[in-house]
Structure formats: C-alpha cells, structure tokens
Design a protein around this motif. Structure first.
Motif, PDB file in Angstrom:
ATOM      1  N   LEU A  65      32.421  30.185  40.247  1.00 25.86           N
ATOM      2  CA  LEU A  65      30.946  30.480  40.004  1.00 25.86           C
ATOM      3  C   LEU A  65      30.287  29.312  39.913  1.00 25.86           C
ATOM      4  O   LEU A  65      29.179  28.926  40.438  1.00 25.86           O
ATOM      5  N   TYR A  75      25.562  37.010  42.775  1.00 26.17           N
ATOM      6  CA  TYR A  75      26.859  37.063  42.300  1.00 26.17           C
ATOM      7  C   TYR A  75      27.292  38.287  41.565  1.00 26.17           C
ATOM      8  O   TYR A  75      28.448  38.348  41.337  1.00 26.17           O
ATOM      9  N   ARG A 131      29.999  36.649  46.075  1.00 27.38           N
ATOM     10  CA  ARG A 131      30.676  37.909  45.301  1.00 27.38           C
ATOM     11  C   ARG A 131      31.905  37.971  45.278  1.00 27.38           C
ATOM     12  O   ARG A 131      32.699  38.080  44.231  1.00 27.38           O
TER      13      ARG A 131
END
Length: 97
Positions: A6, A25, A92
C-alpha cells in the motif's frame, strides 16, 4: 492488506503525479489515515494533510503531497514490487496478495 504494498502504491502514484485516494484501495478511512500518517511521519512524502476529531481520522488529503528523496529511496529499495505493480487501477487486488 499488505501495508508495504500500500505504501509502495501510494508513493509510486505520487511520483507519477497522481493523487491516490482511499476509495482506490478499498480500505477504511481509519486505515487510510494511518497509512497517510506513516508516510508523512517516515518522511516519504511532504504535504500530507491529516485532521483528527475525537482521536479518530476526520480528513486526509494527498492533493498537495510530493514524494521526498526518502520516498524515492523506499521505491528503489523495494524494486521487486515494481515488476508486479501495474498501477492504481489494479492496486486493490495487488495489495491483497
């Protein structure tokens, strides 16, 4: 959620002049605030805005954020991720791996 991925994704997007958002996300707003705070506090980016209300995240903005040299070094140190990262549209799924 893989926090390293991330952070990598957010820094990569900032480096490319994009403004990543929490909705890109599929994470909670609280998680988004924690990651933004981590990026700011570690010195990976400057101009990260985080506001709190009652000890919880109220507002996060990366619209003025710019990657720093330390952030660029993070990207370079994690170059193995560069081969797998396909961009924000696929972030994602990539972060879940």
């Amino acid at each position: 959620m893989d926090r390293r991925k991330l952070v990598y994704s957010i820094l990569k997007e900032l480096q490319e002049g994009n403004e990543p958002k929490q909705t890109d996300y599929e994470i909670t707003y609280e998680q988004w605030g924690e990651i933004a705070e981590l990026i700011r506090d570690e010195g990976y980016a400057k101009g990260v805005s985080i506001l709190y209300a009652d000890d919880s995240v109220y507002f996060v903005s990366l619209s003025s954020a710019k990657i720093t040299m330390k952030g660029i070094e993070y990207l370079e140190a994690n170059s193995a991720m560069a081969r797998m990262y396909k961009g924000l549209k696929e972030a994602r799924e990539w972060i879940k791996l």
